[in-house]
Enzyme design. Structure first.
Site, PDB file in Angstrom:
ATOM      1  CG  ASP A 132      -1.856   1.166   1.255  1.00 31.60           C
ATOM      2  OD1 ASP A 132      -2.360   1.554   0.180  1.00 31.60           O
ATOM      3  OD2 ASP A 132      -2.100   1.713   2.353  1.00 31.60           O
ATOM      4  CD  GLU A 171      -4.605   1.490  -2.613  1.00 37.46           C
ATOM      5  OE1 GLU A 171      -5.250   0.742  -1.865  1.00 37.46           O
ATOM      6  OE2 GLU A 171      -4.333   2.678  -2.346  1.00 37.46           O
ATOM      7  CG  ASP A 194      -1.083   3.371   6.007  1.00 38.86           C
ATOM      8  OD1 ASP A 194      -1.413   4.027   5.014  1.00 38.86           O
ATOM      9  OD2 ASP A 194      -1.073   3.826   7.166  1.00 38.86           O
TER      10      ASP A 194
END
EC number: 3.1.21.10
Length: 196
Positions: free
Chosen positions: A19, A80, A153
């Site tokens: 992430d 991501e 996160d």
């Protein structure tokens, strides 16, 4: 931060989810395979201080992701996909961190996949509009954890790895069916036939 060294089981696929972020870059490593439950290998966050110059923050993210890759030895990296946000500085740093993760995958010959936040949410919770609490809850439930990984996160990185395992596995089964059909063999009628 201590990252446990581990050797992957070759019967399963190990995915490192990233992430991306400049202040906090979430990392989660999950493994799973056809007919086996998912297993959390490691989860954490690479942090960089805001008072450090930009280039050195990116270097810390690079070094941290390399350390994660060295210790956990993933078969693939899922990142991501970055979308434009209102704050250009935030999106630039996030995109740069994502680029570092993709570069590390390429350097080590690992497949890399980009998943949108909506894809990840839909894969993990059934809804592309799930909030962070719902995603964290489902990550904990799927992995049989007592609580979601913290901070968010880290939970998002684990969700990325799970999404890739679930979606990547389906893609491989579809590719196998197409390859079988091209060779003139009977195409399996169900997913169970592909596992044989």
């Amino acid at each position: 931060m201590s990252i446990p060294k581990s050797t992957p089981d070759r019967r399963v696929t190990r995915v490192m989810g990233v992430d991306p972020g400049l202040t906090r870059c979430g990392v989660g490593v999950v493994e799973g395979g056809l007919g086996s439950s998912l297993k959390l290998i490691a989860v954490g966050v690479i942090r960089t201080p805001a008072d450090l110059d930009h280039a050195h923050r990116l270097l810390r993210i690079h070094d941290g992701l390399e350390e994660w890759r060295d210790h956990t030895r993933p078969d693939a990296i899922a990142v991501e996909k970055v979308f434009a946000q209102h704050n250009r500085n935030t999106v630039a740093g996030t995109a740069q961190a994502a680029g570092i993760a993709m570069m590390i995958a390429a350097r080590h010959g690992l497949p890399v996949a980009l998943h949108t936040p909506s894809e990840v949410k839909a894969a993990i919770s059934g809804s592309g509009r799930a909030d962070k609490a719902q995603v964290g809850f489902m990550v904990a439930r799927v992995l049989r954890l007592s609580a979601p990984p913290k901070p968010a996160d880290a939970a998002d990185a684990v969700a990325l790895a799970i999404c890739h395992l679930w979606r990547g596995g389906a893609a491989r089964r579809i590719e196998a069916a197409v390859a079988t059909q091209r060779r003139g063999r009977r195409v399996p009628r169900s997913w169970k036939d592909l596992a044989r």
